[in-house]
Design a protein around this motif. Structure first.
Motif, PDB file in Angstrom:
ATOM      1  N   PHE A  36      37.467  38.686  44.074  1.00  0.00           N
ATOM      2  CA  PHE A  36      37.480  38.859  42.622  1.00  0.00           C
ATOM      3  C   PHE A  36      36.505  39.967  42.236  1.00  0.00           C
ATOM      4  N   ILE A  37      36.964  40.848  41.357  1.00  0.00           N
ATOM      5  CA  ILE A  37      36.107  41.920  40.869  1.00  0.00           C
ATOM      6  C   ILE A  37      34.960  41.308  40.063  1.00  0.00           C
ATOM      7  N   ARG A  38      33.749  41.793  40.320  1.00  0.00           N
ATOM      8  CA  ARG A  38      32.579  41.348  39.575  1.00  0.00           C
ATOM      9  C   ARG A  38      32.351  42.242  38.363  1.00  0.00           C
ATOM     10  N   PRO A  39      31.764  41.732  37.269  1.00  0.00           N
ATOM     11  CA  PRO A  39      31.370  40.335  37.067  1.00  0.00           C
ATOM     12  C   PRO A  39      32.584  39.421  36.882  1.00  0.00           C
TER      13      PRO A  39
ATOM     14  N   GLU B 299      41.170  52.085  41.799  1.00  0.00           N
ATOM     15  CA  GLU B 299      41.014  51.124  40.709  1.00  0.00           C
ATOM     16  C   GLU B 299      41.465  51.854  39.451  1.00  0.00           C
ATOM     17  N   HIS B 300      42.723  51.723  39.119  1.00  0.00           N
ATOM     18  CA  HIS B 300      43.249  52.447  37.958  1.00  0.00           C
ATOM     19  C   HIS B 300      42.642  51.881  36.681  1.00  0.00           C
ATOM     20  N   ARG B 301      42.077  52.772  35.885  1.00  0.00           N
ATOM     21  CA  ARG B 301      41.410  52.365  34.647  1.00  0.00           C
ATOM     22  C   ARG B 301      42.196  52.825  33.428  1.00  0.00           C
TER      23      ARG B 301
ATOM     24  N   ARG C  90      41.809  46.976  42.940  1.00  0.00           N
ATOM     25  CA  ARG C  90      41.500  47.611  44.216  1.00  0.00           C
ATOM     26  C   ARG C  90      41.343  46.604  45.349  1.00  0.00           C
ATOM     27  N   THR C  91      41.283  45.302  45.027  1.00  0.00           N
ATOM     28  CA  THR C  91      41.206  44.263  46.061  1.00  0.00           C
ATOM     29  C   THR C  91      42.459  43.399  46.138  1.00  0.00           C
ATOM     30  N   ALA C  92      43.362  43.519  45.182  1.00  0.00           N
ATOM     31  CA  ALA C  92      44.529  42.625  45.115  1.00  0.00           C
ATOM     32  C   ALA C  92      45.509  42.851  46.262  1.00  0.00           C
TER      33      ALA C  92
ATOM     34  N   ALA D  76      40.647  44.087  35.012  1.00  0.00           N
ATOM     35  CA  ALA D  76      39.393  44.331  34.305  1.00  0.00           C
ATOM     36  C   ALA D  76      38.535  45.305  35.097  1.00  0.00           C
ATOM     37  N   CYS D  77      37.736  46.090  34.401  1.00  0.00           N
ATOM     38  CA  CYS D  77      36.787  46.997  35.051  1.00  0.00           C
ATOM     39  C   CYS D  77      35.745  47.421  34.018  1.00  0.00           C
ATOM     40  N   ARG D  78      34.669  48.032  34.511  1.00  0.00           N
ATOM     41  CA  ARG D  78      33.600  48.527  33.650  1.00  0.00           C
ATOM     42  C   ARG D  78      33.200  49.933  34.093  1.00  0.00           C
TER      43      ARG D  78
END
Length: 489
Positions: free
Chosen positions: A88-91, A174-176, A153-155, A182-184
């Motif tokens: 899972f992407i953090r946070p 990690e397409h934004r 990017r981890t899926a 979700a991403c930051r």
């Protein structure tokens, strides 16, 4: 559970791992980020809710601020190497909010269901491990991967790790562009980084345009502009990675969480003075669903003017979604003869243009870039999508006119290409064999041994049977055969 030792009670937690990665090499995972300076807005799509926007760009929905990609690669490890990377992407809070937005279910309902996965689920790989020195191949081939809607990017870590374990370096974007969960993106200021806003999955109901006539040419306007955004991301990620391997001191790059990584292992040269990763030629592309659409779009269009072409040799398209692409097409773009190195210009500038052009200066530019070879691996569901499959056949025929490059795996679904069906607890019995078949067929094509691989798997001719009626009254169809059988067309 509780564990008591010498009258001290401690709490031990379960370790949930995805299936073991099969292959010749242990797999390392490092996530890199690089800034886009100056940042830029892509397309004309605007946000309805300003709370989801940057304060200095209050309406723009698609902002290029920072590009992130996770590298999966053959790793140098020993008995002391740490194993296990969060899936899972953090946070975690961001990811849960993202899934809530994507699925359309309250985050308060998702939290108790997903938290155990979010907190404990691991990818069986080595974080920030050194890149292994290649021996037999002299250089590790480079693969770029593009995820689908609701991906990350981890899926697709099982697929990407499978390629890496065979001896390839895979860059999973990690397409934004609002297609990820979700991403930051971070703000880069004089070498330091700080958090920006949280980006969640972007729905059509979240955006608007000022001029509807300007977007009428796009089959799916939002997806069309997201494709353009993805083109930028892939070119910038490729350029940044080339500069990392070339040991460009002017490059701004970091790990996504600021943890240290063995930079020299990426920039070191091996036998014959070759860099450890082959990036100057014979690059490979792959992607799933909207990511497959992205690859087709990228290969059928001239690069945006500030970028040089990526020297792609082969592409594996996993269950591509074609609806965002204009009809007719897409068709292969025939590149003209590349310019000479004298026309490229100087490297080392901080501008986006110089940063993306610089890597090409070391490439072999004296021959015309050949048309990439292509393989499509389809799910049963997408092959039974009659109109879509008929279009897919026409598209692939432009790249592979001799046929035999669309493979359908019986019993597979659209999600079968990702990690979701092989997650612990919810894992299905047939999910792992199907994903292994997908990975093995992809590898065999990338290694130019597809004909040999096909001889070892059960194949069938296309045959459809009616097995019931759908809710809308239309007949429910399925392909005749056993789970894992492959149809070649």
């Amino acid at each position: 559970m509780f564990v008591q030792r010498r009258n001290i009670i401690t709490l031990s937690y379960p370790r949930l791992f995805l299936p073991t990665i099969q292959g010749r090499f242990p797999v390392g995972v490092t996530t890199f980020t690089t800034p886009v300076q100056p940042l830029r807005s892509v397309g004309s799509v605007k946000l309805k809710n300003f709370r989801r926007a940057r304060q200095d760009y209050p309406e723009h929905a698609l902002l290029l601020e920072e590009v992130a990609f996770t590298a999966y690669y053959p790793a140098e490890v020993d008995a002391s190497s740490k194993n296990g990377i969060p899936w899972f992407i953090r946070p975690i809070r961001d990811t849960l909010n993202g899934f809530s937005t994507f699925i359309g279910i309250s985050k308060w309902l998702l939290w108790p269901v997903l938290y155990i996965f979010a907190a404990f689920l691991k990818i069986p790989a080595y974080p920030n491990a050194p890149l292994l020195i290649p021996k037999e191949t002299l250089q590790w081939p480079l693969v770029i991967f593009s995820h689908g809607l609701g991906g990350s990017r981890t899926a697709y870590s099982q697929f990407c790790s499978g390629l890496a374990a065979s001896g390839k370096v895979v860059l999973a974007l990690e397409h934004r562009d609002g297609t990820g969960i979700a991403c930051r993106p971070r703000l880069w200021n004089q070498g330091s980084q700080s958090d920006s806003r949280m980006l969640l999955y972007l729905r059509e109901s979240d955006v608007h345009w000022d001029d509807d006539d300007a977007i009428s040419v796009h089959p799916l306007p939002l997806r069309g502009q997201q494709l353009e955004f993805r083109h930028h991301e892939i070119h910038i990620a490729y350029s940044a990675f080339c500069r990392l391997v070339a040991n460009d001191s002017a490059l701004q790059i970091d790990t996504i969480d600021g943890t240290p990584y063995p930079k020299q292992s990426w920039a070191a040269s091996g036998d014959l003075g070759l860099k450890r990763v082959r990036y100057e030629n014979r690059v490979m592309l792959t992607g799933h669903s909207f990511g497959g659409c992205t690859v087709l779009s990228l290969l059928s269009r001239i690069p945006l003017e500030e970028y040089m072409r990526i020297p792609v040799e082969r592409a594996v398209i996993l269950d591509p979604w074609l609806e965002p692409l204009a009809i007719p097409g897409p068709v292969p773009f025939e590149f003209p003869s590349p310019p000479t190195s004298d026309s490229i210009g100087e490297s080392g500038s901080s501008s986006l243009e110089a940063a993306t052009v610089a890597p090409v200066a070391s490439m072999d530019l004296d021959t015309k870039l050949p048309r990439p070879r292509m393989l499509v691996i389809n799910s049963e569901a997408f092959t039974l999508w009659k109109e879509h499959y008929a279009r897919l056949q026409k598209v692939v025929a432009e790249w592979e006119p001799q046929g035999g490059h669309i493979l359908t795996i019986l019993g597979s679904a659209h999600v079968s290409f990702s990690d979701f069906p092989v997650l612990p607890i919810i894992r299905k019995r047939t999910a792992r064999p199907v994903l292994d078949t997908i990975t093995n067929l992809s590898l065999s094509f990338l290694d130019d041994r597809l004909s040999e691989a096909i001889q070892t798997i059960p194949t069938r001719t296309m045959e459809i049977e009616i097995v019931g009626v759908k809710k809308d009254g239309k007949p429910k169809r399925k392909l005749v055969g056993n789970v894992g059988d492959v149809i070649i067309q």
